[in-house]
Design a protein around this motif. Structure first.
Motif, short mmCIF file in Angstrom:
data_model
loop_
_atom_site.label_atom_id
_atom_site.label_comp_id
_atom_site.label_asym_id
_atom_site.label_seq_id
_atom_site.Cartn_x
_atom_site.Cartn_y
_atom_site.Cartn_z
N HIS A 39 0.81 -1.22 0.00
CA HIS A 39 0.00 0.00 0.00
C HIS A 39 0.85 1.27 0.00
O HIS A 39 0.31 2.37 -0.13
CB HIS A 39 -0.91 0.04 1.23
CG HIS A 39 -1.90 -1.07 1.29
ND1 HIS A 39 -2.13 -1.79 2.44
CD2 HIS A 39 -2.72 -1.60 0.36
CE1 HIS A 39 -3.05 -2.71 2.22
NE2 HIS A 39 -3.42 -2.62 0.95
N ASN A 41 3.49 4.22 -1.06
CA ASN A 41 3.94 4.93 -2.27
C ASN A 41 5.44 5.18 -2.20
O ASN A 41 6.12 4.71 -1.27
CB ASN A 41 3.14 6.22 -2.46
CG ASN A 41 3.36 7.23 -1.35
OD1 ASN A 41 4.33 7.16 -0.58
ND2 ASN A 41 2.45 8.20 -1.25
N CYS A 46 1.20 5.53 3.02
CA CYS A 46 0.10 4.87 2.32
C CYS A 46 -0.33 5.69 1.11
O CYS A 46 -0.57 6.90 1.20
CB CYS A 46 -1.07 4.69 3.28
SG CYS A 46 -2.45 3.77 2.59
N GLN A 47 -0.42 5.04 -0.02
CA GLN A 47 -0.83 5.67 -1.28
C GLN A 47 -2.25 6.21 -1.14
O GLN A 47 -3.12 5.57 -0.57
CB GLN A 47 -0.75 4.61 -2.39
CG GLN A 47 -0.41 5.13 -3.74
CD GLN A 47 -1.63 5.66 -4.49
OE1 GLN A 47 -2.76 5.38 -4.16
NE2 GLN A 47 -1.37 6.43 -5.52
#
Length: 137
Positions: A39, A41, A46-47
């Motif tokens: 998940h 990036n 977290c993206q």
């Protein structure tokens, strides 16, 4: 099949990232996931698409909780704080307007400490098609 089972089994993208509806009632839903390595990036957080997908899954449950097939047509997300590896995320969606064609909802995504990470507004479009389920949960 319940609405919860339908969305958890048939929303293949949400399922692929580990997002699950954990509560649904007419006009309210909760979806949850744990932030994992896949998940993250390039910045190591977290993206945003993961957070958006979690909110969108909760939105799908609320918008469809009346038994009419409803799809999102306009959503706005504001990111307030990053989610980190290992965080447990919860998206809560509340129906603001149960319009016969254009349902409108507010969502918030929080971490395990109750900190708000993102706020989302969602506008749906109700089709002239039944979205059948036996019960919500």
């Amino acid at each position: 099949m319940t609405l919860q089972e339908n969305l958890n089994n048939n929303d293949r993208f949400a399922k692929s990232i580990g997002a699950q509806i954990t509560e649904v009632r007419e006009g309210y839903a909760k979806a949850e996931l744990d932030v994992k390595e896949n998940h993250l990036n390039g910045a190591g957080v977290c993206q945003g698409g993961v957070i958006y997908t979690l909110a969108d899954l909760a939105f799908a449950a609320v918008a469809n909780s009346h038994g009419i097939l409803s799809l999102g047509i306009s959503n706005t997300i504001t990111f307030i704080k990053s989610a980190q590896l290992g965080d447990h995320l919860t998206a809560e969606c509340t129906e603001v307007v149960n319009h016969h064609k254009l349902p409108y909802c507010d969502m918030k995504v929080m971490n395990q400490n109750g900190e708000i990470l993102a706020v989302v507004t969602g506008l749906g479009y109700r089709l002239k098609k039944e979205f059948g389920f036996d019960e919500l949960m």
